[in-house]
Every structure is written in structure tokens, then in C-alpha cells.
Design a protein around this motif. Structure first.
Motif, PDB file in Angstrom:
ATOM      1  N   ASN A  13     -46.584 -23.516  -4.162  1.00 14.15           N
ATOM      2  CA  ASN A  13     -46.531 -24.818  -4.853  1.00 14.15           C
ATOM      3  C   ASN A  13     -47.849 -24.849  -5.818  1.00 14.15           C
ATOM      4  O   ASN A  13     -47.396 -25.691  -6.899  1.00 14.15           O
ATOM      5  CB  ASN A  13     -46.585 -25.917  -3.620  1.00 14.15           C
ATOM      6  N   ILE A  14     -48.982 -24.418  -5.681  1.00 16.31           N
ATOM      7  CA  ILE A  14     -49.900 -24.411  -6.504  1.00 16.31           C
ATOM      8  C   ILE A  14     -49.629 -24.026  -7.751  1.00 16.31           C
ATOM      9  O   ILE A  14     -49.747 -24.413  -9.069  1.00 16.31           O
ATOM     10  CB  ILE A  14     -51.300 -23.790  -5.992  1.00 16.31           C
ATOM     11  N   GLN A  25     -53.480 -19.793 -15.924  1.00 17.43           N
ATOM     12  CA  GLN A  25     -54.189 -19.418 -14.659  1.00 17.43           C
ATOM     13  C   GLN A  25     -55.717 -19.270 -15.105  1.00 17.43           C
ATOM     14  O   GLN A  25     -56.576 -19.850 -14.149  1.00 17.43           O
ATOM     15  CB  GLN A  25     -53.661 -18.168 -14.005  1.00 17.43           C
ATOM     16  N   GLN A  26     -56.023 -18.916 -16.058  1.00 17.24           N
ATOM     17  CA  GLN A  26     -57.346 -18.646 -16.622  1.00 17.24           C
ATOM     18  C   GLN A  26     -58.037 -20.016 -16.687  1.00 17.24           C
ATOM     19  O   GLN A  26     -59.259 -20.338 -16.337  1.00 17.24           O
ATOM     20  CB  GLN A  26     -57.524 -17.892 -17.734  1.00 17.24           C
ATOM     21  N   ASP A  27     -57.373 -20.970 -17.459  1.00 15.38           N
ATOM     22  CA  ASP A  27     -57.881 -22.308 -17.678  1.00 15.38           C
ATOM     23  C   ASP A  27     -58.037 -23.025 -16.249  1.00 15.38           C
ATOM     24  O   ASP A  27     -59.224 -23.750 -16.006  1.00 15.38           O
ATOM     25  CB  ASP A  27     -57.058 -23.122 -18.403  1.00 15.38           C
ATOM     26  N   MET A  28     -57.051 -22.947 -15.144  1.00 16.97           N
ATOM     27  CA  MET A  28     -57.131 -23.540 -14.394  1.00 16.97           C
ATOM     28  C   MET A  28     -58.381 -22.906 -13.257  1.00 16.97           C
ATOM     29  O   MET A  28     -58.856 -23.775 -12.791  1.00 16.97           O
ATOM     30  CB  MET A  28     -55.951 -23.399 -13.458  1.00 16.97           C
ATOM     31  N   LEU A  39     -57.733 -17.215  -8.043  1.00 11.96           N
ATOM     32  CA  LEU A  39     -56.539 -18.086  -8.090  1.00 11.96           C
ATOM     33  C   LEU A  39     -55.299 -17.559  -7.874  1.00 11.96           C
ATOM     34  O   LEU A  39     -54.230 -18.012  -7.222  1.00 11.96           O
ATOM     35  CB  LEU A  39     -56.601 -18.846  -9.413  1.00 11.96           C
ATOM     36  N   SER A  40     -55.127 -16.338  -8.704  1.00 14.72           N
ATOM     37  CA  SER A  40     -53.900 -15.530  -8.303  1.00 14.72           C
ATOM     38  C   SER A  40     -53.871 -15.035  -6.813  1.00 14.72           C
ATOM     39  O   SER A  40     -52.538 -15.385  -6.337  1.00 14.72           O
ATOM     40  CB  SER A  40     -53.910 -14.234  -9.100  1.00 14.72           C
ATOM     41  N   ASN A  41     -54.777 -14.593  -6.340  1.00 20.01           N
ATOM     42  CA  ASN A  41     -54.664 -14.547  -4.693  1.00 20.01           C
ATOM     43  C   ASN A  41     -54.187 -15.721  -4.064  1.00 20.01           C
ATOM     44  O   ASN A  41     -53.375 -15.896  -3.047  1.00 20.01           O
ATOM     45  CB  ASN A  41     -56.007 -13.940  -4.039  1.00 20.01           C
ATOM     46  N   SER A  48     -56.472 -17.774   1.737  1.00 25.14           N
ATOM     47  CA  SER A  48     -56.243 -19.210   2.215  1.00 25.14           C
ATOM     48  C   SER A  48     -57.173 -20.404   1.025  1.00 25.14           C
ATOM     49  O   SER A  48     -58.315 -19.836   0.667  1.00 25.14           O
ATOM     50  CB  SER A  48     -56.708 -19.444   3.476  1.00 25.14           C
ATOM     51  N   VAL A  49     -56.520 -21.383   0.904  1.00 19.51           N
ATOM     52  CA  VAL A  49     -57.074 -22.228   0.010  1.00 19.51           C
ATOM     53  C   VAL A  49     -57.995 -23.403   1.159  1.00 19.51           C
ATOM     54  O   VAL A  49     -57.589 -23.803   2.116  1.00 19.51           O
ATOM     55  CB  VAL A  49     -56.262 -23.072  -0.801  1.00 19.51           C
TER      56      VAL A  49
END
Length: 113
Positions: A13-14, A25-28, A39-41, A48-49
Motif C-alpha cells: 500500500n505504501i 522512492q529516492q525522494d520519499m 524504503l524498498s525493503n 516492518s514499518v
């Protein structure tokens, strides 16, 4: 109601919501204070987040927290964002990239499980 299955969908969902907002992805990763690899993981459910990081992501994307837990809410919210970003003259079928369509299909398959 929520169950443990919704936790397994947070990463996808993210990713879906980030892409709907057209944020790389880099900016986020820079905006939330983590590496692009981390972030990719998270997006691929290899890590886990935590709630603190989820709050940062929600703030960057300007979305409610529930969209991370509920795939249907994520789809609805992502569609709204894509419609806002797309020019009004553009054909709705052309508003999504091939990768976004693949993500939508993947999320729909996950929600049926």
C-alpha cells in the motif's frame, strides 16, 4: 474490522500510494529520513514499518493512516490522487502507467486472499 492480514499489505500500500502521488522512492526516502534501500525493503514487506515512520509517510503523502491498512481505502485514495494529477482532457485509461496498472492488479489480488 482489521486483522493481522492488513499488516502484510502495508508495504504494498505504501508503494501504491507513493506511486499514485508520483513521488520517487529516492525522494520519499529522503523526505522521511531513511535510505532508499530501506524504503524498498518496507514496500516489498522485507522489513516492518513502525508507527513513527508510517506517520512520516502519511504526512509526506498527505493521506490518512487507514489507507495503509485497508487496500480498498488505498485504491480509492490513490485513484483520487491520480485524478487530481491527471489533466482533465486526458483519457482516464491513459492516466495510469503500465507499472501502476500492475500495482493495482497486485493489490486487488492481495485483497481477495
Amino acid at each position: 474490522m482489521y486483522d493481522e492480514k492488513c499488516l502484510a499489505r502495508i508495504g504494498s500500500n505504501i508503494r501504491f500510494l507513493r506511486m499514485a502521488c508520483q513521488v520517487s522512492q529516492q525522494d520519499m526516502a529522503e523526505r522521511i529520513g531513511i535510505s532508499q534501500t530501506h524504503l524498498s525493503n518496507l514496500e516489498h514487506n522485507h522489513s516492518s514499518v513502525n508507527l513513527k515512520l508510517l506517520l512520516r509517510i502519511a504526512n509526506v503523502l498527505e493521506c490518512p493512516l487507514e489507507v495503509f491498512l485497508d487496500t480498498n481505502a488505498a485504491l480509492d485514495w490513490g485513484k483520487e490522487q491520480a485524478e487530481k494529477a491527471a489533466p482533465e482532457q486526458q483519457d482516464p485509461a491513459e492516466a495510469y502507467t503500465l507499472e501502476e496498472v500492475r500495482q493495482l492488479l497486485q493489490l486487488l489480488r492481495l485483497s481477495k486472499q
